[in-house]
Write a protein that holds these residues in place. Structure first.
Motif, mmCIF file in Angstrom:
data_model
loop_
_atom_site.group_PDB
_atom_site.id
_atom_site.type_symbol
_atom_site.label_atom_id
_atom_site.label_comp_id
_atom_site.label_asym_id
_atom_site.label_seq_id
_atom_site.Cartn_x
_atom_site.Cartn_y
_atom_site.Cartn_z
ATOM 1 N N SER A 135 -38.743 -35.338 -13.788
ATOM 2 C CA SER A 135 -37.343 -35.191 -14.167
ATOM 3 C C SER A 135 -36.940 -33.738 -14.013
ATOM 4 C CB SER A 135 -37.195 -35.665 -15.611
ATOM 5 O OG SER A 135 -36.275 -34.885 -16.286
ATOM 6 N N THR A 136 -35.911 -33.500 -13.237
ATOM 7 C CA THR A 136 -35.467 -32.129 -13.009
ATOM 8 C C THR A 136 -33.997 -32.002 -13.382
ATOM 9 O OG1 THR A 136 -34.980 -32.760 -10.752
ATOM 10 C CG2 THR A 136 -37.042 -31.590 -11.139
ATOM 11 N N LYS A 137 -33.596 -30.770 -13.498
ATOM 12 C CA LYS A 137 -32.174 -30.538 -13.737
ATOM 13 C C LYS A 137 -31.420 -30.536 -12.419
ATOM 14 C CE LYS A 137 -29.704 -28.124 -16.517
ATOM 15 N NZ LYS A 137 -29.073 -29.090 -17.415
ATOM 16 N N LEU A 138 -30.154 -30.809 -12.511
ATOM 17 C CA LEU A 138 -29.316 -30.834 -11.321
ATOM 18 C C LEU A 138 -29.238 -29.433 -10.712
ATOM 19 C CD1 LEU A 138 -27.252 -32.846 -9.869
ATOM 20 C CD2 LEU A 138 -25.521 -31.582 -11.095
ATOM 21 N N GLN A 139 -29.587 -29.334 -9.444
ATOM 22 C CA GLN A 139 -29.515 -28.030 -8.788
ATOM 23 C C GLN A 139 -28.636 -28.149 -7.550
ATOM 24 O OE1 GLN A 139 -33.769 -27.838 -8.489
ATOM 25 N NE2 GLN A 139 -33.835 -26.058 -9.857
ATOM 26 N N PRO A 140 -27.375 -28.073 -7.742
ATOM 27 C CA PRO A 140 -26.494 -28.283 -6.595
ATOM 28 C C PRO A 140 -26.642 -27.159 -5.574
ATOM 29 C CG PRO A 140 -25.229 -27.637 -8.528
ATOM 30 C CD PRO A 140 -26.625 -27.819 -8.977
ATOM 31 N N ILE A 141 -26.578 -27.535 -4.315
ATOM 32 C CA ILE A 141 -26.573 -26.506 -3.282
ATOM 33 C C ILE A 141 -25.132 -26.138 -2.933
ATOM 34 C CG2 ILE A 141 -28.787 -27.116 -2.278
ATOM 35 C CD1 ILE A 141 -27.193 -28.641 -0.129
ATOM 36 N N TYR A 142 -24.233 -26.987 -3.336
ATOM 37 C CA TYR A 142 -22.836 -26.654 -3.103
ATOM 38 C C TYR A 142 -21.992 -27.453 -4.085
ATOM 39 C CZ TYR A 142 -18.672 -25.116 -0.645
ATOM 40 O OH TYR A 142 -17.489 -24.519 -0.321
ATOM 41 N N THR A 143 -20.907 -26.864 -4.533
ATOM 42 C CA THR A 143 -20.003 -27.554 -5.441
ATOM 43 C C THR A 143 -18.613 -27.553 -4.832
ATOM 44 O OG1 THR A 143 -21.288 -26.679 -7.269
ATOM 45 C CG2 THR A 143 -19.177 -27.654 -7.806
ATOM 46 N N PHE A 144 -18.070 -28.727 -4.690
ATOM 47 C CA PHE A 144 -16.700 -28.830 -4.175
ATOM 48 C C PHE A 144 -15.767 -28.845 -5.382
ATOM 49 C CE2 PHE A 144 -19.527 -30.750 -1.109
ATOM 50 C CZ PHE A 144 -19.111 -30.186 0.078
ATOM 51 N N LYS A 145 -15.216 -27.710 -5.647
ATOM 52 C CA LYS A 145 -14.474 -27.561 -6.882
ATOM 53 C C LYS A 145 -13.017 -27.236 -6.569
ATOM 54 C CE LYS A 145 -14.463 -24.661 -10.961
ATOM 55 N NZ LYS A 145 -15.095 -23.492 -11.572
ATOM 56 N N GLY A 146 -12.102 -27.817 -7.277
ATOM 57 C CA GLY A 146 -10.696 -27.480 -7.027
ATOM 58 C C GLY A 146 -9.733 -28.505 -7.577
ATOM 59 N N HIS A 147 -10.205 -29.695 -7.841
ATOM 60 C CA HIS A 147 -9.284 -30.685 -8.393
ATOM 61 C C HIS A 147 -8.983 -30.350 -9.848
ATOM 62 C CE1 HIS A 147 -8.717 -33.545 -5.213
ATOM 63 N NE2 HIS A 147 -10.001 -33.522 -4.928
ATOM 64 N N SER A 148 -7.796 -30.738 -10.263
ATOM 65 C CA SER A 148 -7.417 -30.429 -11.634
ATOM 66 C C SER A 148 -7.641 -31.625 -12.562
ATOM 67 C CB SER A 148 -5.951 -29.992 -11.694
ATOM 68 O OG SER A 148 -5.144 -31.018 -11.198
ATOM 69 N N ASP A 149 -8.069 -32.722 -12.015
ATOM 70 C CA ASP A 149 -8.396 -33.856 -12.860
ATOM 71 C C ASP A 149 -9.634 -34.505 -12.247
ATOM 72 O OD1 ASP A 149 -8.336 -35.796 -14.775
ATOM 73 O OD2 ASP A 149 -6.187 -36.187 -14.575
ATOM 74 N N ARG A 150 -10.139 -35.533 -12.896
ATOM 75 C CA ARG A 150 -11.414 -36.046 -12.427
ATOM 76 C C ARG A 150 -11.301 -36.646 -11.027
ATOM 77 N NH1 ARG A 150 -12.872 -41.364 -12.634
ATOM 78 N NH2 ARG A 150 -11.291 -42.796 -13.417
ATOM 79 N N VAL A 151 -12.381 -36.542 -10.310
ATOM 80 C CA VAL A 151 -12.421 -37.091 -8.960
ATOM 81 C C VAL A 151 -12.685 -38.582 -9.090
ATOM 82 C CG1 VAL A 151 -13.552 -36.952 -6.732
ATOM 83 C CG2 VAL A 151 -13.273 -34.902 -8.109
ATOM 84 N N ILE A 152 -11.896 -39.367 -8.394
ATOM 85 C CA ILE A 152 -12.071 -40.813 -8.480
ATOM 86 C C ILE A 152 -13.135 -41.278 -7.494
ATOM 87 C CG2 ILE A 152 -10.936 -43.017 -8.027
ATOM 88 C CD1 ILE A 152 -8.359 -41.686 -9.123
ATOM 89 N N ASP A 153 -13.098 -40.732 -6.320
ATOM 90 C CA ASP A 153 -14.110 -41.126 -5.349
ATOM 91 C C ASP A 153 -14.200 -40.053 -4.267
ATOM 92 O OD1 ASP A 153 -16.110 -42.613 -4.332
ATOM 93 O OD2 ASP A 153 -14.930 -44.437 -4.047
ATOM 94 N N PHE A 154 -15.328 -40.074 -3.564
ATOM 95 C CA PHE A 154 -15.455 -39.167 -2.428
ATOM 96 C C PHE A 154 -16.021 -39.940 -1.262
ATOM 97 C CE2 PHE A 154 -20.036 -38.681 -2.218
ATOM 98 C CZ PHE A 154 -20.457 -38.979 -3.502
ATOM 99 N N LEU A 155 -15.735 -39.495 -0.087
ATOM 100 C CA LEU A 155 -16.316 -40.137 1.075
ATOM 101 C C LEU A 155 -16.411 -39.111 2.195
ATOM 102 C CD1 LEU A 155 -13.348 -40.757 2.577
ATOM 103 C CD2 LEU A 155 -13.478 -42.721 1.068
ATOM 104 N N TRP A 156 -17.054 -39.531 3.266
ATOM 105 C CA TRP A 156 -17.324 -38.592 4.355
ATOM 106 C C TRP A 156 -16.542 -38.980 5.582
ATOM 107 C CZ3 TRP A 156 -19.733 -34.210 3.332
ATOM 108 C CH2 TRP A 156 -20.476 -34.153 2.152
ATOM 109 N N ARG A 157 -15.924 -37.986 6.153
ATOM 110 C CA ARG A 157 -15.224 -38.167 7.401
ATOM 111 C C ARG A 157 -16.114 -37.552 8.479
ATOM 112 N NH1 ARG A 157 -9.669 -35.100 9.087
ATOM 113 N NH2 ARG A 157 -9.090 -36.508 10.755
ATOM 114 N N SER A 158 -16.329 -38.282 9.534
ATOM 115 C CA SER A 158 -17.270 -37.746 10.533
ATOM 116 C C SER A 158 -16.714 -37.954 11.934
ATOM 117 C CB SER A 158 -18.623 -38.444 10.408
ATOM 118 O OG SER A 158 -18.519 -39.777 10.852
ATOM 119 N N ARG A 159 -17.228 -37.208 12.843
ATOM 120 C CA ARG A 159 -16.887 -37.439 14.238
ATOM 121 C C ARG A 159 -18.088 -37.052 15.101
ATOM 122 N NH1 ARG A 159 -12.489 -32.666 15.510
ATOM 123 N NH2 ARG A 159 -13.821 -30.908 14.973
#
Lengths: 1149, 299
Positions: free
Chosen positions: A297-321
């Motif tokens: 069991s480890t602690k969360l070690q994010p390599i990147y944080t996408f921060k900027g929303h002012s309220d909770r994020v409902i969902d995320f997805l990936w756009r690719s090409r």
């Protein structure tokens, strides 16, 4: 910069850029097209299809109302069915086909669950297979080739399902989460789970299979952990890894690339999406595992944080090409988040992040990546285009905002546009930040909000077409008439860069002459050119122009300050001079009072040219209106306070020339400079007349600016002029009254000027000095005759009298004295009516016969004065009503009992009438439980002389007052408690025969009428409130007139009446308290000479001058000092009224 | 009659008497505010308040129960609160939430507490409540896109005066704004959410609305006067604080010049209009509901 559509993902204008879209409407679910061009948002109102490559075009709206929030939506990931979207609609799953028209887009509705569906998942390998799970605990798998019923169902029976996911590698395997556990199912295995993963402490919100390693699955839970499992490891229920976070996790998924995962919180966690690598921590885990099995069991070690929303994020997805048909993994990704703050954001990825998750770009692939046609489903499809032919022709945009044309999507395009922000990581929350325009879409949305009356019929940011309609002052005949214009604007792709001005076209219009049209077009093109030459957006300016407002064509004004006016000035020579002066003359004749006194303002402003740009604002956006130079404000005491800019206002033209002479005088040492100054003054004049009185403050001083600039020039050229200026002013003061200077000057001017000066110079001498210091004046005027309310009336009016008729008569005389005929008449009628009622005179039966007489009259009078807005009369009428009421209700309280109520029955009665009298009394006490009847009864007989047979009113009243409750209690049972006077009405008639000689029954009748409605003249309880308002308002007025004592009297009357009323009707006392509070909260701090206005102190009995205290309860007044003295020792009001004033309000306030 | 000449070195933009009619505050383009003591015919300059960096547009006296307090607004984007204590004037608060000229400032009816309404050319209005604790919390509302020229409180009134009196009355706190988008907007305080919400938008002018004024009378009908750059004055009236606003033009023809200012007499009967022609006209409603001239002032 411009937005253009691409048919190739590599031409996408938004990929790799940050983008924010504001989409209001409570969307709860999001999914992305596999080609990564469109996203779909789902809400209870339906689906929005948004083209990420053309975010400015409004979304396509698939209307579908559901009472429940859409739990999930998913776009089919298969290249074969790129037009399928599945969404939940309570217990049904709906398959949308986007190649159909929006009204007919539902292809299938899957109905198998009995309760709400919580998750949907397309099988990643088989296009027609999908799985659903629901609150009803079931997991169903569907084959869309036979959508009637699920082909596979399973359930763990106990707890509802939250998520269902297909395995990416094995299309027979799916997993579902139920409460704290995750079940792995195999389609071939029936409803026996392949494996059950137990370990979470709280319910699992999200599960996801690993994309490359088929037996690995991750689960995220409310307990704040992410667990990684390998379910084939012998049915083991142990998780291989646990990652702890400090927030409950809503979604956790593997990355579609490399070896990593993303989680996002349900609450907290700074509304961010966290990206973690599994590579590095795997090593860690490997190391620690060998040491201690529980430490996986480890602690969360994010390599990147996408921060900027002012309220909770409902969902995320990936756009690719990726490139077409490539055998190399050249995929690029972009994170798309949808948040409860109603914004959709695109987050670009950096190569460092790819590295960190060990995503090897350009690795050779074993098999081709699926190819997706890069196209949008954002455009509406018409039914005529059958889904048979697979060609999705682009339909011309028919988007309409507020015009009468049929609007297909019903989405406000302007609002939509204003929600789009590109290249803008941080939405401008800062109040002070001047929003910068980044593209045409933003410009259109900005101007759309700025000009609410401009109707955009069509906005197509991608093609640069805008069609708008407005009303502009372009009528040739009447400058005030507005003409309807429809304007088409074509914005080139590279707008607003130099050489790319927008093209304008004005629709033919009968009201618009060709000449005007041409002129408008020329001007618009000119504006467009000037602005785009500076790479500036110009549509706002064009609209300003079209609406007949001033357009700032001098862009340099804002950028730097070239000597624009100087150049012009230099180009002016003496040859042009005469024509110049002519124009002044013509101005003189045309300038009418229509023109506001801008000259005055600009002239007076030249002493402070530094005001400009003082506050670092962009003056082009400064909409501060031209300041007023005169005004009139009513003072609280009813006088009109006026201020004007000049005392003896000379004609405007004179003032104008006056200014000219002054300027010329200032620089008389150097005649050459005159031309320039004169020219500039002329320039101001010119601007004023052509621009038809400016509205904006800055307009006035930009004109003024030109002036100050040239005067600066003057001083530069002539160093002595500055020095001479001060002395000149001094001299000028001396010379006032003497026009020699002016005269001596005249010859130095050219002929035309001399003439015009000649006509005004005497005037100029008089005001020459004052013009420098902008003469102004403040005066007060009295308009008492206009007011219905009169302080003199207020002063003499009686407010309280136990005989309302006397009060009315007195007031009638007062009104007459001051010439208020109507009011006097009103009082007189009132007085007569009241007298009639009071005396019970048999001769005035006419009125008594109409029991509504007085009530009706007061009501009508109130109506009349309401129309006239005569608050004084309204309040006084209310007072009369209140007085009447009080005198009926509670005579003991207010008036001196001894005199008024000596006897009750005053008829000359025989002994034999005694029993009757008693009977009457008892009847009343029985017939009506309201105490007031007795009082009214008393009152109605007040005037009759005392006799031996009468009962002392004191006794009776005391009886009535002392035992009302007892009587009520005793007498209520036999009859209805209220409004039962008809019973009483019957009883006296029994005596009619007996008492006929003295007409007692008539008196009785009248009294009984008043019993019917004990309030008497206050018609009903609703009016009480109205009366209260009137009295309150009048009290305010009295206070402002400086009549606090009158005011207290007034409030006393009203409060007494209202209190009684409230007691009786057990009324909500809140309003009363309000009135009470208002009586005490104001401290009188000013003195008045008028002795009548102030009463005597209840403590020292001296007149009150200066500050005093008014008790909120009894309204007794005290000097401030006396109050302090008294309350130090006393505990009861010094007047002896028994009131505890300090309890009523705080003395120190 | 008080008559003060050349009080300021520049144009005067506002002059207001205090509650008792004893003190006069004037403000001007010369960036100062002057306080006069007025006694009958006489007047005496008491103080000149210097602090604004631009022309001062409006001043307003607070209710005397809060002390001798004056609010002023200026082109510099600031609202300054001035207070007199022991004969000395000082700035007690500066309110700078606006990014452009503040065009009007007005204290709320004293029943609401110490509360200020300011309208600015940055398109916003702000409501600042000064709490007992000395803190103030501005609420900023986007009111008119291009700029707000004027804002005015409604007098204290209650919902449904007519209706059943057994229900507790609800305070109705409203104000009106007029802006450069030619609109007049009515805003209402929502007691539940504690926010100001747009109640009504009145469209009746064809050019900038320069001033709005809510009649202080609390009779059954509410009146709002709006004057505009389009040289018209519109009286908006509403019955019983509910229902639609009725539009009445003060006179059919346009005024000779732009209108700058509207002011209601205390009892709400007489409307004083002033405008670019340097003239003040008085108007009065007759029994048929039309407005007729009632006087004129021209110096």
């Amino acid at each position: 910069m411009s937005i253009r559509q691409a048919d190739d993902p590599y031409q996408s204008s938004t990929f790799g850029k940050s983008l924010t879209l504001k989409v209001d409407g409570g969307f709860n679910a999001i999914s992305i097209n596999p080609s990564a061009r469109d996203v779909v948002l789902a809400s209870r109102q339906g689906l929005y299809i948004i083209d990420l490559d053309d975010p400015f075009s409004p979304p396509r709206w698939l209307h579908h109302e559901t009472p429940w929030q859409v739990a999930d939506v998913q776009w089919s990931p298969h290249p074969a069915k790129p037009y399928w979207i599945v969404s939940t609609s309570n217990q049904k799953a709906i398959i949308w086909n986007l190649t159909r028209s929006s009204s007919n887009a539902i292809e299938y509705a899957l109905h198998g669950h009995t309760r709400a569906i919580t998750d949907i998942n397309f099988n990643p390998q088989q296009p027609d297979i999908l799985a659903t799970c629901s609150v009803d605990t079931y997991v169903h798998a569907w084959d869309l080739r036979s959508p009637k019923r699920p082909f596979y169902s399973t359930s763990p029976w106990r707890s509802s399902a939250s998520q269902v996911k297909w395995n990416f590698k094995d299309s027979n395997i799916l997993a579902s989460s139920h409460d704290n556990d995750v079940f792995i199912w195999d389609l071939r295995n029936g409803s026996t789970p392949l494996s059950k993963l137990e370990g979470h402490q709280s319910s699992v919100n999200s599960i996801d299979f690993n994309r490359t390693r088929g037996s690995e699955i991750m689960s995220s839970s409310n307990d704040g952990t992410v667990k990684f499992w390998n379910y084939q490891s012998g049915g083991s229920t142990e998780s291989t890894r646990t990652v702890r976070t400090d927030f409950p996790i809503w979604r956790g998924r593997y990355l579609p690339f490399g070896n990593g995962y993303c989680v996002m919180p349900m609450v907290g966690g700074e509304n961010s999406v966290y990206m973690m690598s599994l590579e590095q921590s795997n090593d860690d885990a490997g190391e620690t595992k060998s040491n201690n099995s529980s430490s996986n069991s480890t602690k969360l070690q994010p390599i990147y944080t996408f921060k900027g929303h002012s309220d909770r994020v409902i969902d995320f997805l990936w756009r690719s090409r990726h490139s077409y048909d490539t055998m190399v993994d050249d995929r690029e990704f972009e994170l798309v988040t949808w948040s409860k703050d109603c914004s959709l954001r695109l987050w670009s990825m950096s190569d460092i992040l790819y590295d960190k998750v060990n995503f090897e770009r350009n690795k050779r692939l074993e098999e081709k990546l699926p190819n997706y046609e890069y196209m949008t489903y954002n455009r509406e499809v018409h039914d005529t285009m059958n889904s048979d032919d697979n060609e999705y022709k682009r339909i011309k945009e028919t988007f309409v905002t507020t015009s009468g044309l049929k609007n297909m999507n019903n989405i406000d395009h302007l609002n939509w546009l204003s929600g789009v922000r590109m290249n803008d990581q941080h939405t401008p929350d800062d109040l002070f930040e001047q929003p910068k325009l980044h593209n045409l879409g933003e410009e259109v949305s900005a101007i759309g909000h700025k000009f609410p009356k401009v109707v955009f019929e069509k906005i197509s940011v991608s093609t640069g077409e805008i069609l708008l309609t407005l009303n502009g002052p372009w009528s040739e005949n009447n400058p005030d008439e507005y003409i309807f214009l429809r304007i088409e604007i074509n914005v080139p792709a590279h707008y607003p860069h130099r050489g790319n001005p927008p093209m304008f076209n004005i629709e033919e219009n009968g009201n618009l002459t060709d000449a005007t049209k041409q002129e408008i077009l020329t001007q618009l093109n000119e504006i467009g050119k000037v602005y785009t030459d500076e790479d500036l957006y110009c549509l706002e300016q064009c609209l300003h122009y079209l609406l007949g407002e001033k357009v700032n064509m001098d862009l340099n004004d804002n950028i730097n300050e070239p000597l624009f006016f100087l150049d012009v000035a230099n180009s002016v020579n003496f040859d042009e001079f005469s024509s110049m002066s002519e124009s002044i003359e013509s101005v003189e004749s045309t300038e009418s009072s229509m023109d506001s006194g801008n000259n005055v303002f600009t002239n007076t402003f030249d002493e402070s040219p530094e005001t400009r740009n003082t506050f670092g604002r962009n003056l082009a956006f400064d909409s501060t209106p031209v300041p007023n130079e005169c005004g009139a404000i009513w003072t609280p005491s009813g006088k009109l306070l006026c201020f004007f800019s000049t005392e003896n206002k000379p004609d405007r033209k004179q003032k104008h020339f006056l200014k000219l002479t002054r300027d010329n005088l200032m620089i008389k040492d150097e005649p050459k400079q005159e031309t320039r100054v004169l020219y500039d003054d002329d320039q101001i004049e010119y601007q004023n007349t052509t621009n038809n009185r400016p509205k904006r403050y800055v307009d006035t001083f930009s004109a003024n600016d030109s002036k100050s600039r040239t005067t600066d020039v003057t001083s530069d050229r002539d160093s002595t002029s500055d020095d001479s200026f001060g002395s000149f002013v001094d001299d000028w003061n001396d010379i006032v009254g003497n026009d020699i200077v002016v005269r001596t000057r005249i010859p130095t001017l050219l002929g035309n000027f001399a003439k015009s000066f000649g006509s005004v110079h005497s005037e100029s001498v008089k005001t020459g000095d004052s013009s420098r210091t902008a003469k102004n004046i403040i005066i007060t005027k009295e308009f008492y005759s206009l007011f219905q309310e009169d302080k003199r009336l207020a002063l003499e009016y009686e407010i309280m009298n136990e005989h309302p008729d006397e009060m009315a008569r007195h007031n009638a005389l007062v009104a007459e004295k001051y010439g208020y005929e109507e009011i006097s008449h009103c009082w007189q009628i009132l007085s007569d009516l009241l007298l009639a009622e009071r005396e019970q005179s048999f001769t005035s039966f006419i009125w008594n016969n109409n029991p509504l007489g007085i009530r009706w009259f007061i009501k009508e009078a109130i109506k009349h004065f309401e129309k006239e807005n005569n608050i004084q009369m309204l309040a006084m009428l209310c007072c009369v009503a209140a007085n009447l009421y009080i005198s009926k209700m509670n005579p003991v309280d207010i008036y001196n009992v001894q005199e008024s109520y000596e006897s009750l029955v005053t008829f000359e009665l025989d002994d034999e009438h005694d029993p009757w009298r008693n009977e009457v009394y008892s009847q009343f006490s029985v017939g009506n439980t309201i105490q007031s009847q007795n009082d009214s009864f008393i009152k109605s007989k007040l005037l009759y002389p005392h006799d031996n047979y009468s009962i002392r009113s004191d006794e009776m009243v005391n009886n009535a007052l002392q035992t009302p409750t007892a009587r009520i209690a005793n007498n209520r049972p036999p009859m209805p408690p209220k409004r039962n006077s008809n019973i009483g009405l019957q009883t006296p008639t029994l005596h009619r025969g007996k008492a006929a000689q003295v007409n007692i029954e008539l008196i009785e009748d009248d009294v009984l009428e008043s019993f019917k409605n004990p309030v008497g003249n206050i018609p009903d309880s609703a009016d009480i409130k109205k009366c209260q308002l009137y009295i309150y308002q009048y009290a305010k007025l009295l206070f402002k007139w400086g009549l606090p004592y009158k005011r207290v009297e007034l409030l006393k009357v009203s409060i007494q009446a209202i209190t009684e009323h409230f007691h009786e009707e057990s009324f909500d006392l809140e309003d009363l308290n309000r009135v009470n509070n208002n009586t005490i909260e104001i401290r009188w701090v000013s003195t008045y000479d008028d002795d009548k206005t102030v009463g005597n102190c209840n403590y020292c009995n001296l007149k009150i001058k200066g500050s005093m205290y008014v008790c909120g309860g009894c309204q007794h007044v005290l000097h401030t000092d006396c109050a302090n003295e008294w309350w130090a020792i006393g505990n009861e009001c010094p007047s002896g009224c028994g009131c505890h004033c300090p309890d009523q309000y705080n003395l120190s306030s | 009659m008080v008559s003060i000449t050349n009080a300021h070195n520049d144009l005067i933009h506002d002059a207001v008497l205090d509650y008792y009619g004893k003190r006069l505050a004037t403000c001007s383009s010369d960036k100062t505010i002057k306080i006069f003591e007025v006694e009958g015919e006489n007047h005496k300059l008491i103080d000149t308040l210097v602090g604004h960096e631009g022309p001062v547009w409006r001043v307003d006296w607070a209710h005397p129960k809060f002390g001798t307090i004056l609010a002023s607004c200026s082109y510099d984007g600031k609202v300054i609160i001035w207070k007199e204590e022991n004969g000395k004037w000082s700035q007690i608060a500066t309110h700078a939430v606006h990014s452009a000229s503040v065009n009007s400032v007005q204290w709320a009816p004293h029943e609401y507490g110490v509360m200020l309404l300011a309208a600015s050319s940055d398109g916003k209005v702000s409501i600042i409540e000064f709490k007992e604790t000395g803190t103030s919390t501005p609420i900023v509302i986007d009111a008119h896109a291009i700029g707000v020229n004027s804002a005015c409180w409604a007098p204290v009134s209650y919902q449904d005066v007519e209706s059943d009196s057994s229900k507790p009355t609800k305070e109705l706190r409203r104000f009106v704004t007029g802006g450069a988008d030619n609109l007049v907007k009515i805003w209402k305080y929502d007691n539940d959410t504690q926010l100001y919400v747009l109640e009504d938008t009145l469209n009746g002018h064809s050019d900038w609305v320069r001033d709005v004024s809510w009649s202080p009378s609390v009779l059954l009908r509410s009146y709002i006067a709006s004057v505009s750059q389009d040289r018209t004055c519109v009286i908006w009236s509403q019955e019983n604080n509910k229902g639609p606003w009725k539009k009445t033009e003060v006179q059919q023809d346009k005024f000779p010049d732009v209108l700058w200012r509207a002011s209601w007499s205390l009892s709400g009967n007489i409307l004083a209009l002033s405008g670019g022609d340097n003239k003040v006209t008085l108007w009065k409603e007759n029994l048929t509901g039309n407005w007729e001239p009632a006087g004129e002032v021209q110096q």
